[in-house]
Design a protein around this motif. Sequence first.
Motif, PDB file in Angstrom:
ATOM      1  N   GLU A  51       4.028 -35.831  -7.691  1.00  0.00           N
ATOM      2  CA  GLU A  51       3.510 -34.879  -8.366  1.00  0.00           C
ATOM      3  C   GLU A  51       4.166 -34.595  -9.665  1.00  0.00           C
ATOM      4  N   ALA A  52       5.746 -34.541  -9.503  1.00  0.00           N
ATOM      5  CA  ALA A  52       6.422 -34.484 -10.694  1.00  0.00           C
ATOM      6  C   ALA A  52       6.341 -35.463 -11.849  1.00  0.00           C
ATOM      7  N   MET A  53       6.110 -36.949 -11.500  1.00  0.00           N
ATOM      8  CA  MET A  53       5.910 -37.888 -12.339  1.00  0.00           C
ATOM      9  C   MET A  53       4.372 -37.718 -12.887  1.00  0.00           C
ATOM     10  N   ALA A  54       3.420 -37.317 -12.289  1.00  0.00           N
ATOM     11  CA  ALA A  54       2.174 -37.012 -12.601  1.00  0.00           C
ATOM     12  C   ALA A  54       2.103 -36.091 -13.780  1.00  0.00           C
ATOM     13  N   ARG A  55       3.040 -34.825 -13.576  1.00  0.00           N
ATOM     14  CA  ARG A  55       2.988 -33.806 -14.704  1.00  0.00           C
ATOM     15  C   ARG A  55       3.678 -34.358 -15.901  1.00  0.00           C
ATOM     16  N   ARG A  56       4.518 -35.116 -15.919  1.00  0.00           N
ATOM     17  CA  ARG A  56       5.277 -35.845 -17.042  1.00  0.00           C
ATOM     18  C   ARG A  56       4.149 -36.661 -17.704  1.00  0.00           C
ATOM     19  N   LEU A  57       3.523 -37.669 -17.010  1.00  0.00           N
ATOM     20  CA  LEU A  57       2.460 -38.447 -17.696  1.00  0.00           C
ATOM     21  C   LEU A  57       1.487 -37.432 -18.401  1.00  0.00           C
ATOM     22  N   LYS A  58       0.975 -36.388 -17.472  1.00  0.00           N
ATOM     23  CA  LYS A  58      -0.096 -35.487 -18.248  1.00  0.00           C
ATOM     24  C   LYS A  58       0.548 -34.796 -19.351  1.00  0.00           C
ATOM     25  N   GLN A  59       1.676 -34.508 -19.387  1.00  0.00           N
ATOM     26  CA  GLN A  59       2.309 -33.868 -20.947  1.00  0.00           C
ATOM     27  C   GLN A  59       2.329 -34.812 -21.824  1.00  0.00           C
ATOM     28  N   ALA A  60       2.183 -36.162 -21.643  1.00  0.00           N
ATOM     29  CA  ALA A  60       2.403 -37.140 -22.373  1.00  0.00           C
ATOM     30  C   ALA A  60       0.990 -37.570 -22.893  1.00  0.00           C
TER      31      ALA A  60
ATOM     32  N   TYR B 282       4.386 -45.617 -24.334  1.00  0.00           N
ATOM     33  CA  TYR B 282       3.109 -46.524 -24.854  1.00  0.00           C
ATOM     34  C   TYR B 282       2.135 -45.409 -25.221  1.00  0.00           C
ATOM     35  N   LYS B 283       2.213 -44.381 -24.576  1.00  0.00           N
ATOM     36  CA  LYS B 283       1.186 -43.353 -25.223  1.00  0.00           C
ATOM     37  C   LYS B 283       1.420 -42.637 -26.242  1.00  0.00           C
ATOM     38  N   GLU B 284       2.757 -42.539 -26.363  1.00  0.00           N
ATOM     39  CA  GLU B 284       3.177 -41.713 -27.643  1.00  0.00           C
ATOM     40  C   GLU B 284       3.000 -42.771 -28.903  1.00  0.00           C
ATOM     41  N   GLU B 285       3.254 -43.989 -28.645  1.00  0.00           N
ATOM     42  CA  GLU B 285       2.957 -44.976 -29.685  1.00  0.00           C
ATOM     43  C   GLU B 285       1.474 -45.482 -29.976  1.00  0.00           C
ATOM     44  N   LYS B 286       0.549 -44.695 -29.065  1.00  0.00           N
ATOM     45  CA  LYS B 286      -0.715 -45.099 -29.173  1.00  0.00           C
ATOM     46  C   LYS B 286      -1.033 -46.633 -28.865  1.00  0.00           C
TER      47      LYS B 286
END
Length: 179
Positions: A59-68, A154-158
């Motif tokens: 769940e913690a990793m999912a939150r981080r990825l969602k925020q990204a 990767y998400k940040e860099e699109k």
Amino acid sequence: MTRAWSTLAVALAILIPRAEALAADATPPRELRRFHEIFKELVETNTTNSSGSCTVAAEAMARRLKQAGYADGDMQLIVPPDAPTKGNLVVRLKGNGEKRPLLLVAHLDVVEAKREDWVRDPFKLIEENGVYYGRGTSDDKSQVATHVSNLIRYKEEKLVPKRDIIMALTCDEEIIPSK
């Protein structure tokens, strides 16, 4: 020199000067700080079979990825109905489909850790003389942190890779089957 050794020599030739430059700079790059934060959170989350929870870590990793910027549709938290602490996380970074998908796998759970068996708290990330101590630092929470950090970057860099990148963070790799 074999190909493997020559590849290692090239990698070291690139990495050692970079590491020395980082050591001289008091502020590590953003990506390294993020990795360290994720790594610390994972090591300090008890994911042992007896008293821990892989679900909390997933769940913690999912939150981080969602925020990204990962959408709910790109992530699936899988928690077995009869094992609420055995959560797994699957995340997909969509590519352009030119190549077949790539699967990255790492496990969230760790071997049991009795506090009395450890010199340091096993669920506290401690660095001493450039060495990290804590349950899961070498197996396998560093790999989880690497995968999650990279997917965020990767998400940040699109980034739109030539293939989907799928990450599976699993539980129960460390369980010893009963006889």
